[in-house]
Design a protein around this motif. Structure first.
Motif, short mmCIF file in Angstrom:
data_model
loop_
_atom_site.label_atom_id
_atom_site.label_comp_id
_atom_site.label_asym_id
_atom_site.label_seq_id
_atom_site.Cartn_x
_atom_site.Cartn_y
_atom_site.Cartn_z
N GLU A 131 0.83 -1.21 0.00
CA GLU A 131 0.00 0.00 0.00
C GLU A 131 0.86 1.25 0.00
OE1 GLU A 131 -4.07 -1.54 2.24
OE2 GLU A 131 -2.37 -0.88 3.47
N GLY A 132 1.95 1.24 0.76
CA GLY A 132 2.87 2.38 0.76
C GLY A 132 3.47 2.61 -0.61
N PHE A 133 3.84 1.54 -1.28
CA PHE A 133 4.38 1.66 -2.63
C PHE A 133 3.34 2.23 -3.59
CE2 PHE A 133 5.29 -0.35 -6.82
CZ PHE A 133 6.43 0.39 -7.12
N ALA A 134 2.11 1.74 -3.51
CA ALA A 134 1.04 2.25 -4.37
C ALA A 134 0.79 3.73 -4.09
CB ALA A 134 -0.25 1.45 -4.17
N ASP A 135 0.84 4.13 -2.83
CA ASP A 135 0.68 5.54 -2.47
C ASP A 135 1.82 6.39 -3.05
OD1 ASP A 135 -1.62 4.94 -1.07
OD2 ASP A 135 -0.67 5.02 0.92
N LEU A 137 3.52 5.73 -5.75
CA LEU A 137 3.27 5.86 -7.20
C LEU A 137 2.15 6.85 -7.49
CD1 LEU A 137 3.59 2.13 -8.37
CD2 LEU A 137 5.28 3.98 -8.59
N ARG A 138 1.11 6.83 -6.65
CA ARG A 138 0.01 7.79 -6.83
C ARG A 138 0.54 9.20 -6.67
NH1 ARG A 138 -3.71 9.51 -9.52
NH2 ARG A 138 -4.10 7.33 -9.85
N HIS A 139 1.40 9.41 -5.66
CA HIS A 139 1.99 10.72 -5.42
C HIS A 139 2.82 11.16 -6.64
CE1 HIS A 139 3.80 14.11 -3.33
NE2 HIS A 139 4.99 13.65 -3.70
N GLN A 140 3.61 10.26 -7.17
CA GLN A 140 4.42 10.57 -8.35
C GLN A 140 3.54 10.90 -9.55
OE1 GLN A 140 7.81 10.83 -8.93
NE2 GLN A 140 7.96 10.80 -6.69
N ASP A 142 0.42 12.04 -9.46
CA ASP A 142 -0.22 13.32 -9.20
C ASP A 142 0.77 14.47 -9.42
OD1 ASP A 142 -2.52 11.97 -8.54
OD2 ASP A 142 -2.29 12.24 -6.36
N GLN A 143 1.99 14.30 -8.97
CA GLN A 143 3.00 15.35 -9.08
C GLN A 143 3.30 15.65 -10.54
OE1 GLN A 143 6.76 14.21 -7.35
NE2 GLN A 143 7.33 16.33 -6.99
N HIS A 144 3.30 14.64 -11.38
CA HIS A 144 3.70 14.84 -12.78
C HIS A 144 2.51 15.11 -13.70
CE1 HIS A 144 7.90 14.10 -12.02
NE2 HIS A 144 7.54 13.10 -11.25
N THR A 145 1.31 14.98 -13.21
CA THR A 145 0.15 15.29 -14.04
C THR A 145 -0.58 16.53 -13.54
OG1 THR A 145 -1.30 13.82 -12.75
CG2 THR A 145 -0.23 12.87 -14.71
N GLY A 146 -0.17 17.00 -12.38
CA GLY A 146 -0.78 18.21 -11.84
C GLY A 146 -2.06 17.95 -11.08
N ASP A 147 -2.46 16.69 -10.95
CA ASP A 147 -3.68 16.36 -10.18
C ASP A 147 -3.32 16.22 -8.73
OD1 ASP A 147 -5.06 16.28 -12.53
OD2 ASP A 147 -5.08 14.08 -12.67
N SER A 148 -4.32 16.33 -7.89
CA SER A 148 -4.11 16.04 -6.46
C SER A 148 -5.32 15.23 -6.00
CB SER A 148 -3.97 17.30 -5.65
OG SER A 148 -5.08 18.13 -5.79
#
Length: 149
Positions: A131-135, A137-140, A142-148
């Protein structure tokens, strides 16, 4: 008319107490296993159908389904076929164990419980890591697509 069925483990009685007999397809649906898996467990001596129809079809009782459910629940915890067979033997023997046999059986059951609990804890730790790894990746993402999210 009630009778006796031979399965893996002690003799089972059938009739009103054990419920109706069902073919392998229905047994598979009710337990959530494939027919192929049930046949594999039969070949391994874990769960033997309690009866056969006149046409040779495997027939299972609710007690057989209970055994299949135990095996199904042991599988994701990494128990071997021999360990599954051992636990089923303990569970079969406990209800009719003598006062002399009971302590050893309860010790075996306690050992299985301890192993299962340790394996569950290890799986929880693995899940937390995943789950930490998936989080991450989600952060990465979001950071590179501008979504949050």
């Amino acid at each position: 008319m009630p009778g006796t069925l031979r399965g893996a483990g002690p003799e089972h009685t059938f009739g009103p107490a054990a419920g109706r007999l069902m073919q392998i397809g229905e047994a598979a649906d009710r337990v959530g296993l494939s027919i192929r898996t049930i046949r594999h467990y039969e070949d391994a001596g874990l769960v033997v159908p309690s009866a056969r129809s006149e046409g040779g079809f495997r027939l299972y009782t609710d007690l057989d389904l209970d055994r299949l459910a135990v095996v199904k629940r042991m599988k994701p915890l990494g128990f071997t076929l021999d360990e599954m067979r051992d636990l089923l033997g303990v569970l079969d023997a406990l209800p009719t164990a003598s006062d002399d046999e009971r302590p050893a059986l309860l010790d075996r059951l306690a050992m299985f419980h301890a192993v299962a609990a340790a394996r569950v804890a290890a799986l929880r730790e693995q899940l937390t890591t995943a789950e930490g790894f998936a989080d991450t990746l989600r952060h990465q993402l979001d950071q590179h697509t501008g979504d949050s999210h």
